[in-house]
Structure formats: C-alpha cells, structure tokens
Design a protein around this motif. Structure first.
Motif, short mmCIF file in Angstrom:
data_model
loop_
_atom_site.label_atom_id
_atom_site.label_comp_id
_atom_site.label_asym_id
_atom_site.label_seq_id
_atom_site.Cartn_x
_atom_site.Cartn_y
_atom_site.Cartn_z
N GLN A 34 1.19 -1.12 -0.01
CA GLN A 34 0.17 0.01 -0.24
C GLN A 34 1.09 1.23 0.26
O GLN A 34 1.60 1.31 0.57
N THR A 35 0.24 2.05 -0.61
CA THR A 35 1.40 3.37 -0.89
C THR A 35 0.87 4.13 0.37
O THR A 35 0.24 4.68 1.05
N VAL A 36 1.50 5.02 1.22
CA VAL A 36 1.70 5.06 2.01
C VAL A 36 1.62 6.86 1.97
O VAL A 36 0.56 8.16 2.40
N ARG A 37 2.80 7.27 1.40
CA ARG A 37 2.98 8.84 1.23
C ARG A 37 4.53 8.83 0.09
O ARG A 37 5.01 7.78 0.20
N PRO A 38 4.54 10.03 -0.69
CA PRO A 38 5.52 11.16 -0.86
C PRO A 38 6.89 10.55 -0.04
O PRO A 38 6.55 11.41 0.88
#
Length: 488
Positions: A169-173
């Motif tokens: 899952q993508t969390v943040r840049p």
C-alpha cells in the motif's frame, strides 16, 4: 527498497557454485518436465562473507555507477547492524543475481517495525524475470517470521506498480538521496487473522443465548443470578490433550482461574469433565490438573471421567465477588493497561504460541497473580477487565473495546514484553497470565505480585484496534468487531 533499473550494462557477480541436489533427484527420476519448469534461481539468506561481499558489490554497481543515487558507496549504518538480514537470489551456477536487505528501523529495541531496502538485480539477470518480485515476497515472509507487524520500504516511483501488484500500500511521497521516492507498506494481517480464526464465529453462534446476562455479555465469567457467585468454563483443544496431557491438565486450571481473576473473583472450587482413550492417558491429564489446582490453592470439587473415547477436557470454575468487574465497562477516553507476568519462557513445542509463566511459580506467587483485582477495594477496581485469551493481547483488547462499544489504540513500544518474545509473537500468543484493564487516566495500577503493569494505550470512539508506533503512525490491527457479540 530502491528498485532496480532495466537499462544498464551487464555485470555478473560470481560466487562459488553450489550442488543442486534437487536437480539430481529429478534427473534420476526422469522428470525432465518438472526440471524444465524450475526457475533459474533460488532465494536464500546471505550466510557467509563472500556472499555478502557479492551482494554489496552488486549494490554498488546498481546504485552508485548505474543509477547515480549515491557517490562512492551506498553503505550505511543498517549494513553494520547485526540484526540486518540479507537475502540473495542465486543462479544455478552459484552466481549472486540479486539481493535485498531488511531489519529494524533504528538502533533501539526491536519493536516489530522493520524496513526493507537496497533491492538490486544484476542487469544480465533481469531477462530471467521474476527475481525482483521473488526477493520482495521472500523479504515479506522473513519479516513476518521475525514477528514484524509493520514492514515498509521506499521505492522509486517507476516501481510503485510492481509493489502494488504484490499487495503493498502507498503511504506517502518521500525523498531519498535528493530524489522522489514513495514510502510503501506491506499490510501484515497476523493479528486480524488470529482474531478471525479464534473469535469471529461467537456472535452468530451465541446470538440466542446472551451468555453472562445484561452488562456481562461475552465476559470471561458469568455472575450467577441472586448470588455473589461467578461461574467460568473453558475447554482445552483436543490435540493438545493428546500430545501434552500434563500441560493440558495444568492449563485447564490456569485458564479458568484467569477468567475468575478478570472478574475480580476469588476462586472457591473446580469441576472437571475428562474424556480419554485410556486410563493411563487420563491419569496423566489429571496429574497436571491436580498439580495446578494444588499450586493455585483451589480444590477440585468433583467432575466426570469417560474412557475409551477421543480426548476432551473442560473445567468449570466457581468464584465469589460481590462486585464483579465487567469486560464491557470501558469507554472512549479510558486508559488501557496491561498487567502481565513476563517470567518463564516459551512452552516446549509451542514456541511463539504459548508462553509458560506459571509452572515455575510458587503457590504464593500464583495466588497473588489471580488476586490482582480481587484484592482491590471496590472503588479501586478498573472499569473493565479481560484476561488475555487465545486471541492474544491485541485480539483480546479488541474484544474489550467491542464490549464497551468503542475502539482501541495500543502503543506498541509501551506494551510490557519479555525479552525472549518478538512483538508479533507476544501480541498474538497465549501469555500465561495477562490482564487488560481500562479505567480513567491516572487510576491506580492494580497489584499482581510478580506481574509487570503499564499503561499502553487508550479506548477511542469507533471500532477495531490500531497499533500506534513511536513516530505517531497508527496501523490497523483489527478493522471491526472481534466476536460480533456487540456491546455488553
């Protein structure tokens, strides 16, 4: 994990060739079809200096020379941490084709928060396909086997799709080496899976019974109407009775007196129902049961024994208290406390699942443990309490929160934990003696003899259980109700 590039010059890192016993067997069997389908590489842990040097050389070529992410060297403090694990992909001729490292995020105690990184594949090996994904999957499996409950990696934007396909899952840049990356997280479902397997069927099964009565539905014990008696009943898994009869007998007492302890009741007696394949097997179970009853100072009042049948064991315990502590008395804003005996160690044959903190204790210590709430005056008893069951610490906290109509957050780093248990194992095992309580912030700590007690979370509005980490991040452990029995 800084991902690989696909357009660089070829570079092979050689390692000593290793015999392929599996291939030899397949050839002897004449199974050439299976042999043809075997991948051209295998994943293993870097277990010697030569393999580690080959992996680091490959990293230097990819991240320093090919991609220009670092100048001179990509080595850092994680490489010097003895807890860091390196996994490599090795070709059939022994060549190191790729590798990845993983380990705890910082130099402090391992609290089950790991980071993966430095994922690299030799350019010449990229045409084989599948090495990168295989290394990522192997890293996830290794992290979970180490009791990790939060596993993350930073990846270059072009590799985000690969990790997403693998379930991340993508969390943040984020920014790494001055370049844009993406922080991604591999969801770990260990706690939710255990709660699902052990408790989720209770709501539908017991919907017509309302065990415990109003205010005590789903509690560890049930107040007997018109009296100060508390009744509790637990059964032992048949496979445990078969393979470890003395321990099964001991645990049949342990789990029941713990149930009474969570209600603040003083035990007065036990009743057992035992089935066994033979008299000798029954005698071993009863030996463990008798030893535990003597150690806890609780008499066996009677029971029933049947021979020549499959193994089964259940025990009913009776206790007294005029002021039973409910499991569903917690409310949003209450502090969550764990009181647990950290002594002992993993029971032989049950590593990672059953912590034996009781068989080495003296009788006085055991009675002090189960009197943790019974000895407290009514005004000093917590608003809610549950003993930790086979759902583990996190799952049992979800049950306590569910009974109170709220959610819970557990501070991972604040949970009392023995040095010999990983966070993942400790939060999901049966811990011997452990009570979860909820009360107003600042309420006095319960006693508990040799037990350790600490505030390690709070109840909140909503449903489920979240794990809070030292950086303030909260990850999901249980997303909804645990039992489906609703509020007490």
């Amino acid at each position: 994990m800084t991902p690989l590039s696909h357009d660089a010059a070829t570079h092979d890192v050689a390692a000593p060739a290793a015999p392929d016993g599996g291939a030899d067997v397949l050839l002897l069997l004449g199974d050439r079809a299976t042999l043809a389908r075997r991948p051209g590489f295998r994943i293993e842990q870097a277990a010697d200096a030569a393999t580690l040097a080959a992996y680091r050389a490959l990293r230097r070529d990819v991240f320093v020379h090919e991609q220009g992410l670092f100048t001179g060297s990509d080595l850092d403090s994680r490489d010097a941490d003895p807890r860091t694990v390196v996994l490599v992909a090795r070709g059939r001729d022994g060549t190191v084709l790729g590798g990845v490292r993983l380990g705890p995020v910082d130099d402090g105690p391992d609290i089950g928060w790991w980071h993966g990184g430095r994922l690299a594949v030799a350019p010449a090996a990229r045409r084989l396909g599948g090495i990168g994904p295989a290394l990522v999957r192997a890293a996830c499996a290794r992290a979970e086997s180490e009791g990790v409950l939060r596993f993350e990696a930073t990846v270059q934007p072009r590799s985000r799709r690969l990790f997403t396909r693998l379930g991340w899952q993508t969390v943040r840049p984020v920014t790494v080496a001055g370049l844009p990356h993406v922080l991604m997280r591999n969801p770990v479902h260990r706690i939710a899976a255990q709660a699902e397997a052990t408790k989720s069927a209770l709501g539908p099964l017991l919907s017509g019974l309302a065990p415990g009565g109003a205010g005590f539905v789903g509690d560890d014990g049930a107040p007997v109407p018109g009296s100060d008696l508390i009744a509790a009943c637990d059964a032992i898994v048949p496979s445990m009775i078969e393979r470890d009869p003395e321990w099964a007998g001991w645990c049949s007492v342990l789990v029941n007196v713990n149930d009474l302890a969570a209600m603040g009741a003083t035990p007065v007696g036990l009743l057992d129902a035992l089935a066994a394949r033979s008299a000798s097997h029954a005698a071993r179970v009863l030996a463990g049961l008798t030893r535990a009853a003597t150690a806890y100072g609780v008499p066996v009042l009677g029971g029933h024994t049947q021979l020549g049948v499959p193994a089964a064991l259940s025990v009913t315990a009776l206790g007294r208290t005029p002021h039973p502590v409910p499991g569903g008395g917690g409310r949003p804003g209450h502090a969550v406390r764990l009181t647990a005996d950290l002594g002992g160690g993993w029971r032989a044959g049950y590593r990672g699942r059953q912590w034996d903190s009781t068989t080495h204790r003296r009788s006085g210590e055991l009675r002090a443990l189960i009197s943790t709430l019974a000895d407290a005056p009514p005004g000093a008893r917590p608003a809610a309490a549950k003993d930790v069951s086979m759902a583990g610490i996190a799952g049992t906290l979800g049950m306590l929160a569910e009974a109170g109509g709220c959610a819970a957050v557990l501070d991972v780093a604040a949970v009392p934990r023995p040095a010999g248990a990983s966070v993942g194992d400790w939060l999901t095992c049966f811990p011997g003696f452990a009570l979860l309580t909820a009360d107003r912030p600042g309420a006095p700590a319960p006693g508990g003899g040799p037990a350790v007690s600490a505030v390690c979370g709070e109840l909140t509005s909503g449903r489920g259980v979240g794990l809070r980490w030292p950086d303030g991040e909260i990850t999901e452990a249980v997303t909804g109700s645990v039992t489906g029995m609703g509020t007490a």
